[in-house]
Design a protein around this motif. Structure first.
Motif, mmCIF file in Angstrom:
data_model
loop_
_atom_site.group_PDB
_atom_site.id
_atom_site.type_symbol
_atom_site.label_atom_id
_atom_site.label_comp_id
_atom_site.label_asym_id
_atom_site.label_seq_id
_atom_site.Cartn_x
_atom_site.Cartn_y
_atom_site.Cartn_z
ATOM 1 N N ASP A 61 -15.345 0.063 0.500
ATOM 2 C CA ASP A 61 -15.674 -0.486 -0.813
ATOM 3 C C ASP A 61 -16.805 -1.511 -0.711
ATOM 4 N N ASP A 165 -17.531 -5.860 -5.186
ATOM 5 C CA ASP A 165 -17.170 -6.954 -6.104
ATOM 6 C C ASP A 165 -17.936 -8.232 -5.777
ATOM 7 N N ASP A 166 -18.142 -8.505 -4.491
ATOM 8 C CA ASP A 166 -18.910 -9.685 -4.093
ATOM 9 C C ASP A 166 -20.360 -9.561 -4.544
ATOM 10 N N ALA A 168 -21.476 -7.924 -7.101
ATOM 11 C CA ALA A 168 -21.521 -8.156 -8.549
ATOM 12 C C ALA A 168 -21.462 -9.650 -8.854
ATOM 13 N N ARG A 169 -20.622 -10.389 -8.131
ATOM 14 C CA ARG A 169 -20.535 -11.837 -8.347
ATOM 15 C C ARG A 169 -21.838 -12.538 -7.943
ATOM 16 N N GLN A 186 -24.737 -2.777 -11.612
ATOM 17 C CA GLN A 186 -24.050 -2.659 -12.899
ATOM 18 C C GLN A 186 -23.649 -1.210 -13.167
ATOM 19 N N ALA A 189 -20.551 -0.669 -11.200
ATOM 20 C CA ALA A 189 -19.392 -1.298 -11.825
ATOM 21 C C ALA A 189 -18.868 -0.458 -12.995
ATOM 22 N N ARG A 192 -17.410 3.031 -11.308
ATOM 23 C CA ARG A 192 -16.663 2.901 -10.046
ATOM 24 C C ARG A 192 -15.654 4.027 -9.826
#
Length: 196
Positions: A61, A165-166, A168-169, A186, A189, A192
């Motif tokens: 992931d 996820d990291d 995206a942050r 994006q 996200a 996914r």
């Protein structure tokens, strides 16, 4: 209703610079929506087409990104070593062939399959470059070289593996601020459930 092509005529073109790429100054006769003719001056930076790719490892992931120096960003006072998706100019290749080459050169990953997503102009007000966007699923077995870019082109590219996820942050934190990278992250996200 006036057709768009009949509303604009190029009066003159002058080459201002012809180094790494060409910069031209244009004088246009432009008919606005009210029918009035305006004379406009525009400068256009002629960039060849490019391609970029989001490499995603569904087992871990994570996405594979790169970090490299960008002078224009430095001149604006932002951190010059930008985190980006692998990308490069087509160099007269088909977009998929070009992005396969660039992914290998920059990251050392051999692509099994590259999926075309979309294409877009990144700065249509002044730059002719159109960018072709791809994604590919990868695995640790697909990394067959070190990557890092081409020595003869003086590329100094750091390969990064970052959980999705990291990454995206990192957009919200201002650590990732490259447009093509933001667009692909994006897209990941939003999609996914379909990419892994």
């Amino acid at each position: 209703m006036m057709q768009p092509k009949s509303r604009m005529k190029i009066v003159s073109e002058q080459t201002l610079s012809n180094g790494w790429t060409r910069l031209s100054s244009y004088l246009l006769d432009y008919i606005d929506r009210k029918g009035a003719t305006q004379q406009l001056k525009r400068e256009v930076y002629h960039r060849t087409p490019a391609a970029c790719i989001l490499l995603y490892d569904p087992k871990r992931d994570l996405v594979v990104l790169v970090r490299q120096f960008r002078l224009a960003v430095h001149l604006n006072g932002d951190p010059a070593w930008m985190i980006e998706v692998p990308a490069g100019l087509l160099d007269d290749d088909h977009p998929e062939a070009a992005i396969r080459r660039e992914a290998m050169e920059e990251t050392g990953y051999r692509l099994r399959e590259a999926r075309f997503l979309f294409k877009c102009y990144m700065s249509p007000g002044a730059i002719t470059e159109v960018v072709h966007f791809f994604t590919a699923l990868i695995d640790t077995e697909d990394r067959i070289a070190e990557g890092g870019g081409l020595e003869e082109e003086h590329e100094d590219i750091e390969v990064l593996e970052i959980p999705l996820d990291d990454a995206a942050r990192m957009i919200e934190a201002g650590e990732i601020f490259d447009a093509k990278t933001i667009m692909l992250l994006q897209w990941a996200a939003l999609n996914r459930n379909r990419i892994g």
